[in-house]
Motif scaffolding. Sequence first.
Motif, PDB file in Angstrom:
ATOM      1  N   ASN A 186       0.775  -1.083  -0.014  1.00 53.72           N
ATOM      2  CA  ASN A 186      -0.061   0.200  -0.035  1.00 53.72           C
ATOM      3  C   ASN A 186       0.860   1.286   0.000  1.00 53.72           C
ATOM      4  O   ASN A 186       1.783   1.398   0.791  1.00 53.72           O
ATOM      5  N   LYS A 240     -10.180   1.206 -14.404  1.00 54.14           N
ATOM      6  CA  LYS A 240     -10.286   0.450 -13.169  1.00 54.14           C
ATOM      7  C   LYS A 240      -9.183   0.675 -12.266  1.00 54.14           C
ATOM      8  O   LYS A 240      -9.403   1.136 -10.926  1.00 54.14           O
ATOM      9  N   PHE A 241      -7.966   0.663 -12.528  1.00 50.69           N
ATOM     10  CA  PHE A 241      -6.961   0.865 -11.774  1.00 50.69           C
ATOM     11  C   PHE A 241      -6.836   2.385 -11.473  1.00 50.69           C
ATOM     12  O   PHE A 241      -6.534   2.696 -10.320  1.00 50.69           O
ATOM     13  N   SER A 283      -9.321   4.523 -11.125  1.00 55.68           N
ATOM     14  CA  SER A 283     -10.499   4.488 -10.203  1.00 55.68           C
ATOM     15  C   SER A 283     -10.115   3.978  -8.883  1.00 55.68           C
ATOM     16  O   SER A 283     -10.607   4.463  -7.944  1.00 55.68           O
ATOM     17  N   SER A 284      -9.457   3.048  -8.913  1.00 56.14           N
ATOM     18  CA  SER A 284      -9.071   2.259  -7.469  1.00 56.14           C
ATOM     19  C   SER A 284      -8.100   3.126  -6.621  1.00 56.14           C
ATOM     20  O   SER A 284      -8.023   2.947  -5.367  1.00 56.14           O
ATOM     21  N   GLU A 294      -7.126   5.906  -4.224  1.00 62.95           N
ATOM     22  CA  GLU A 294      -8.000   6.517  -3.180  1.00 62.95           C
ATOM     23  C   GLU A 294      -7.362   8.106  -3.066  1.00 62.95           C
ATOM     24  O   GLU A 294      -6.312   8.215  -2.892  1.00 62.95           O
ATOM     25  N   ALA A 343      -2.826   4.122  -2.659  1.00 61.70           N
ATOM     26  CA  ALA A 343      -3.047   2.826  -4.070  1.00 61.70           C
ATOM     27  C   ALA A 343      -2.193   1.663  -3.436  1.00 61.70           C
ATOM     28  O   ALA A 343      -1.420   1.532  -2.650  1.00 61.70           O
TER      29      ALA A 343
END
Length: 398
Positions: A51, A148-149, A151-152, A154, A175
């Motif tokens: 993370n 999608k990536f 959008s993931s 934060e 991310a």
Amino acid sequence: MPKAHPVIDNEIDLFDVFVIIWNGKWIILATVLILLLGIISYISFTNIGFNAITEIKPMTSSDLNPYQRYNGQILDAAKKEPENPLLIAEKKINSNLGFLTINARRLLDLYLDQLNQRIVFEEGIIKYKLLDKEKFKDENRFNDAVIKFASSIEILPPKKMTPIAEEREYWSIRAKYNNADKWKEFLSYVNSEANNKVKIFLKAQFKKSASIVEENMNYELEDINTEIDNVITDHDIETSDRLFYLHEQAAIARQLGVASNTLESQAYGSENSMIANVQSNTPLTPFYLRGYKAIEKEIDLIKARQSKEAFVVELRPLEKTRRILRQNIIKFQERFTSSFKSTPINQSDGFVAARMAVVATKFEKHKKLMLLLIPMLGGIIASIYVLMSNVIRKKHKN
């Protein structure tokens, strides 16, 4: 003879247990190795390695110094109160300048807007190949994966200390990825592009806003010009009516043989009073009694006027207001445009709306040791299996 009862031995011989486990060591070892290889393969091939948390720092007071002169002029203009009631138009124009101010909060909001649009994320993912395009069957599936990536990722707001979450002083992005160096390159690109897009937006916004302010000024100027034209038109109509009236009064005076004024001022008041009485439809003293010489002289003087504007009483305040409007337009074009151009927004480099602390990115690795406990657990289960198999085998023999 009494019957012999079998002796039940509940004691466990640890040496026998060790021997049984040793004899089944290959089963236990194979189970551990298979699980271990599976976990290693999962960790190696998965795209989720850590993370990453990166803080977004707003501009400091010292960073905003280049904007102080520009903001000062904007605020001075917006707060200026006209002393003369005739300058209301100037107040209206100046009140429209407040939205052009630049401060840390506005710059940060514009920066976050660029991140929230996700376009810079998508461009960075493609540019630095955070996703392997070869693993996708076609272009559409790859593009969907990129979206999608992106959008993931934060975008987290600041928040105070809570029982279930740690304190965050600044905005940050979080991310999941597996390559720290490539992720830092990606963040540097995103930070640079987001700032560049804010810069382009501000330049376009100022140009548009300045155009709106100038357009409003020109509208005010157009309204004043229309009012001036109306006042002059009204004066022309009044003058025409006055000449018609004077011609009529002069003709009456000639017909009666009244050449000069035969009235005494003490009997009928001042000249202004007589004119006022004649014009108010209460002719206490007929105007033709002033004599046709004076009346015809007035007609000649009216016709010989070189500048009719000098006799329009309402014209002077309107011309004063128009002059101020024209000065405001020139002042805005020169002063505010010059001040904006001196800010970092118009420089080739040096503009920053916000800073992403790329170097200080925190990489929180997943707890892989927890995954390594799975082979150990598998070894324990395999050992129990070996022991249970030995017990079952002995019972079959008995």
